[in-house]
Each structure stands twice: as structure tokens, then as C-alpha cells.
Design a protein around this motif. Structure first.
Motif, PDB file in Angstrom:
ATOM      1  N   ASN A  65       0.846  -1.189   0.000  1.00  0.00           N
ATOM      2  CA  ASN A  65       0.000   0.000   0.000  1.00  0.00           C
ATOM      3  C   ASN A  65       0.881   1.237   0.000  1.00  0.00           C
ATOM      4  N   ALA A  66       0.471   2.229  -0.771  1.00  0.00           N
ATOM      5  CA  ALA A  66       1.236   3.474  -0.837  1.00  0.00           C
ATOM      6  C   ALA A  66       1.213   4.159   0.523  1.00  0.00           C
ATOM      7  N   ALA A  67       2.382   4.602   0.963  1.00  0.00           N
ATOM      8  CA  ALA A  67       2.527   5.339   2.216  1.00  0.00           C
ATOM      9  C   ALA A  67       3.802   6.165   2.106  1.00  0.00           C
ATOM     10  N   ASN A 121       9.948 -13.617   4.162  1.00  0.00           N
ATOM     11  CA  ASN A 121       9.033 -13.871   5.276  1.00  0.00           C
ATOM     12  C   ASN A 121       8.804 -12.623   6.114  1.00  0.00           C
ATOM     13  N   GLU A 122       9.882 -11.884   6.412  1.00  0.00           N
ATOM     14  CA  GLU A 122       9.721 -10.671   7.225  1.00  0.00           C
ATOM     15  C   GLU A 122       8.904  -9.616   6.486  1.00  0.00           C
ATOM     16  N   LEU A 123       9.165  -9.443   5.202  1.00  0.00           N
ATOM     17  CA  LEU A 123       8.398  -8.459   4.432  1.00  0.00           C
ATOM     18  C   LEU A 123       6.916  -8.824   4.411  1.00  0.00           C
ATOM     19  N   LYS A 124       6.602 -10.078   4.142  1.00  0.00           N
ATOM     20  CA  LYS A 124       5.202 -10.508   4.068  1.00  0.00           C
ATOM     21  C   LYS A 124       4.511 -10.439   5.424  1.00  0.00           C
ATOM     22  N   ALA A 125       5.237 -10.771   6.498  1.00  0.00           N
ATOM     23  CA  ALA A 125       4.656 -10.773   7.845  1.00  0.00           C
ATOM     24  C   ALA A 125       4.358  -9.371   8.357  1.00  0.00           C
ATOM     25  N   SER A 126       4.910  -8.357   7.726  1.00  0.00           N
ATOM     26  CA  SER A 126       4.734  -6.979   8.195  1.00  0.00           C
ATOM     27  C   SER A 126       3.293  -6.493   8.073  1.00  0.00           C
ATOM     28  N   ARG A 179       2.274  -4.912   5.602  1.00  0.00           N
ATOM     29  CA  ARG A 179       2.332  -3.761   4.692  1.00  0.00           C
ATOM     30  C   ARG A 179       2.628  -4.169   3.261  1.00  0.00           C
ATOM     31  N   VAL A 180       3.081  -5.394   3.086  1.00  0.00           N
ATOM     32  CA  VAL A 180       3.528  -5.869   1.777  1.00  0.00           C
ATOM     33  C   VAL A 180       2.520  -6.861   1.205  1.00  0.00           C
TER      34      VAL A 180
END
Length: 89
Positions: A22-24, A77-82, A84-85
Motif C-alpha cells: 500500500n502506498a505510504a 518472510n519478514e516483508l510478508k509478515a509486516s 504492509r507488503v
């Protein structure tokens, strides 16, 4: 059906990734902070940010040095678990 195997990646290597979320205002910094925990000093000259046509999503592309499958899996895994991704390519 073919018995061909996927090409084997020779580590270490330059590895390009694209992270879509998502854009932020802080999405670029967020992605870079996560990547730096797994691959110190990603090449800043390769970082590009693109917003979707309607401005709802943002993609960050960059090149990092990959040292092995465990490193890449931990990063993804860390990116997906956030939360935000949406996608890592």
C-alpha cells in the motif's frame, strides 16, 4: 511435460527484488530497513519507487547481494509478515 529443472542460482550474487505494498510516505524507508537487516548495504543507486496509476499501491525495486536461500527466505518472510507488503517478486 518437461523434466527441466529451474536454473540454479550461484551465491553470492546480485539479486533484484520488487516489493509491492500500500502506498505510504514511509514505504520506501520501511522496505530498505527490512532489506538492510538481511543484506547490509543494498546498492542505493538501484532503488526505484513507482506509484500505481491511482496512487493506491507503491512498488520498490532494488538490487542486493544474496548469500543463499535461507537469507532470501528470511527476507521474504519478514516483508510478508509486516502486513504492509502484498507481494515480493
Amino acid at each position: 511435460m518437461s523434466d527441466e529443472k529451474a536454473p540454479k542460482i550461484e551465491f553470492p550474487c546480485d539479486y533484484a527484488i520488487k516489493v509491492i505494498g500500500n502506498a505510504a510516505p514511509d514505504f520506501r524507508e520501511f522496505v530498505l530497513a527490512v532489506v538492510e537487516r538481511h543484506a547490509p548495504r543494498p546498492d542505493a543507486s538501484t532503488v526505484t519507487v513507482n506509484d500505481s496509476r491511482n496512487g493506491r499501491f507503491c512498488s520498490v525495486r532494488l538490487t542486493m547481494v544474496a548469500t543463499g536461500e535461507p537469507q532470501l527466505q528470511a527476507l521474504f518472510n519478514e516483508l510478508k509478515a509486516s502486513g504492509r507488503v502484498h507481494m515480493v517478486l
